[in-house]
Each structure stands twice: as C-alpha cells, then as structure tokens.
Design an enzyme around this catalytic site. Structure first.
Site, mmCIF file in Angstrom:
data_model
loop_
_atom_site.group_PDB
_atom_site.id
_atom_site.type_symbol
_atom_site.label_atom_id
_atom_site.label_comp_id
_atom_site.label_asym_id
_atom_site.label_seq_id
_atom_site.Cartn_x
_atom_site.Cartn_y
_atom_site.Cartn_z
ATOM 1 N N SER A 94 77.543 52.619 -1.492
ATOM 2 C CA SER A 94 77.376 54.020 -1.128
ATOM 3 C C SER A 94 78.168 54.914 -2.078
ATOM 4 O O SER A 94 77.943 54.879 -3.290
ATOM 5 C CB SER A 94 77.781 54.216 0.337
ATOM 6 O OG SER A 94 77.363 55.471 0.821
ATOM 7 N N HIS A 153 71.123 52.114 5.791
ATOM 8 C CA HIS A 153 72.347 52.346 5.033
ATOM 9 C C HIS A 153 73.528 51.710 5.775
ATOM 10 O O HIS A 153 73.648 51.826 6.988
ATOM 11 C CB HIS A 153 72.579 53.852 4.887
ATOM 12 C CG HIS A 153 73.655 54.205 3.918
ATOM 13 N ND1 HIS A 153 73.411 54.351 2.573
ATOM 14 C CD2 HIS A 153 74.979 54.454 4.093
ATOM 15 C CE1 HIS A 153 74.541 54.672 1.956
ATOM 16 N NE2 HIS A 153 75.504 54.738 2.858
ATOM 17 N N ASP A 196 66.774 54.348 4.318
ATOM 18 C CA ASP A 196 68.014 54.940 3.840
ATOM 19 C C ASP A 196 67.673 56.198 3.050
ATOM 20 O O ASP A 196 66.859 56.139 2.123
ATOM 21 C CB ASP A 196 68.758 53.934 2.942
ATOM 22 C CG ASP A 196 70.088 54.433 2.421
ATOM 23 O OD1 ASP A 196 70.438 55.607 2.648
ATOM 24 O OD2 ASP A 196 70.799 53.635 1.780
#
Length: 323
Positions: A157, A281, A251
C-alpha cells in the site's frame, strides 16, 4: 469474479461487530485499530533466528528499524520493507508478521523502517526517511551483515508507494544499487479522480479511505503531480530494478498498480504482475484471515529468492521470537 468467500465472511463479521471505518476515527484510535486488525488477521507469529531493534540516521533524526535475520553466516541478501497505513498509520510493528514470514521463506534479511508519519510529517518526509535508511544500510552493509549487491526494497500500500519512490531516488542519486522491488497494491497516482476503480463497499477500503489518507499526506494537492508522490507520473522509468507487482481485484488502487506495472514493462524493466481475484486491499498482511494472503507472500518470497539468489532459511527455534 465475486468476492472471495473468506472476504464475504470477514465483511460479515465486521458488520456484525459494528467495526467503524478507520477514516471515521481519531488518529490515535485509527492507529491502534489498524495495528489490532493486522495482528488479528496475521496468523501465528513465526519465530526468526534473530530479531532486533536499532536505529539509523534520518534527515530529521534517528529512525527506528527492526532487523529480522534468518540463520546464515556471512553477508545476506537484504530486503528493506516499508509498512502500509496510508503514510498516516503504522509502525515497525505493523509489518512484523510479513517480515518474519519473508525472512524465513527467502533466507533474506528483512529490515523494516519506522519512517515519519503524516499529518505530523507530510510529504515528502516519509520518502526521504526511507531513502536515507536504504542509503545508510547500503553504505554500512557490513554493520548489518548485508550483501550490498543483493539489496531490494518493498512494501504494501503506502509502503509500496514509498518503495517505488525510493527506486527513483536510488537510480537518480546513487548510493544504493537495488536488485529488486516488491510492490504490493501500491499507490502510484495520487491525483484525485471522481470514480476510483474497484470496490466501494463502506465496510472495506474504499474511495473515502483513499481520500482520507491522501489528505493527511498531501495537504497541498499540487504535490500529487510530483513523481515521488505519484511514481506513475515519472517521465522515465528505465533502469529501475525488476519488479513484482501484486494487486487485488476489489481494491480502489488496483488499476493504478497495474498501470504502473505496464509502464515499467514498457520501459524495459522485468515485471511480474499478480492480480488476486476476489481479494480486497490489505489481504497480503492478513494470511491468518485469507488463504490468498499466504499465497501472495509465498509468491513474493519466490520472486525475491530468484532475484537475490537466496534460499529458504532453516526454521528458527521458537525461543527466537522477538518480544
């Protein structure tokens, strides 16, 4: 494809428990809740031969780093890993489970960097912290038992965003020759878009989450055009290290991660792209909740072994668990 059954069960459990979205909480609450959720979904804590906390110099003072070292004599290939959390949440504890598994599965040393967080320290503080840590480790490889010729960066991320930015800085400013990059559902384009691609379920990571994190990290929206914030906007991606890019079907960051993989490939960079169907995610950090998380970590380990010439570590004694 529809959501994976394990994701459906996870979502239902969150709904039943009335778990509030992180972006509705105070920073202190969100930071604590984020770490608790990752620990709950991380599965069993794997022992590692040696885990130690130390510091390295950063642009504004010492940076905490955690070193996960598998058994093995001599300099080891080393992955410098940057935790996720939208540049706002997280610490070296956040990525501890990931780093333990990757150290054991690759035979590589894995070092996590405790970079400064927004909004207290907005862009570009985190980028420069991470780059400084990589440069220091490369320059003091003997002190860390690292092989400077087999050095990689990675992250999930926001950590994937930072890893991509560090490869640009390392290429352009020298100080560290990187052999690989591991980018797990990375943010690569911080420009605001009316309808981000991917799942918009309010119980999961969604466009509101993206905006909340971006607002903390980029108080000046103009910074979104900076390639160190949005690596996808870099004019030249040639000469960057081979990459594994992992994305999740549901996501909001999937499209920009896959576009970055396409641009790397077009620039002549060897790229592997792995999209996990039905996943959301955050799944990579939660192998205790999602089988796909463990599979993705195994995929990452195989990529690192291949690129860094490593081999799985001998299992550590359970007494080696840190803390």
């Amino acid at each position: 494809m529809t959501l994976d059954p394990q994701v459906i069960a996870y979502r239902a459990a969150r709904a039943a428990a009335g778990v509030p979205a992180l972006y509705t909480q105070t920073l202190a609450e969100a930071r604590a809740a984020d770490l608790a959720a990752i620990r709950a979904g991380g599965g069993d804590v794997e022992p590692v031969h040696e885990v130690r906390d130390t510091v390295v110099p950063g642009p504004a003072g010492d940076l905490p780093v955690r070193v996960h070292r598998p058994a093995g004599a001599g300099p080891l290939p080393t992955l410098v890993y940057f935790f996720g959390g939208g540049w706002t949440l997280g610490s070296v504890d956040t990525a501890d489970g990931i780093c333990r598994r990757l150290a054991n599965a690759t035979g590589c040393q894995v070092v996590t960097v405790g970079y400064r967080l927004a909004p207290e320290h907005p862009f570009p503080a985190a980028v420069h912290d991470c780059h400084a840590a990589v440069r220091w480790l490369a320059a003091h490889a003997e002190q860390f038992g690292a092989d400077p010729a087999r050095l990689a960066v990675g992250g999930d991320s926001a950590g994937g965003n930072l890893a991509a930015a560090v490869t640009l800085l390392a290429r352009d400013s020298g100080g560290a020759a990187l052999a690989a990059q591991l980018l797990v559902y990375p943010n690569t384009d911080q420009r605001e878009r009316a309808e981000p691609a991917g799942e918009q379920d309010p119980l999961l990571f969604n466009r509101h989450s993206v905006a909340w994190y971006r607002g903390h990290y980029l108080p000046d929206p103009a910074d979104a055009a900076n390639p160190l914030a949005s690596p996808l906007l870099a004019g030249d991606l040639t000469g960057l290290p081979p990459a594994l890019v992992i994305t999740a079907e549901y996501d909001p960051l999937r499209e920009e991660g896959e576009r970055y993989a396409d641009r790397l490939r077009a620039a002549g960079v060897p790229v592997e792209l792995a999209r996990y169907a039905g996943m959301i995610h955050g799944f990579f950090a939660m192998p205790g909740a999602f089988d796909a998380g463990r599979h993705a970590q195994d995929r990452a380990a195989a990529f690192l072994r291949d690129r860094l010439g490593a081999a799985p570590a001998v299992p550590a004694d359970s007494g080696a668990v840190h803390g």
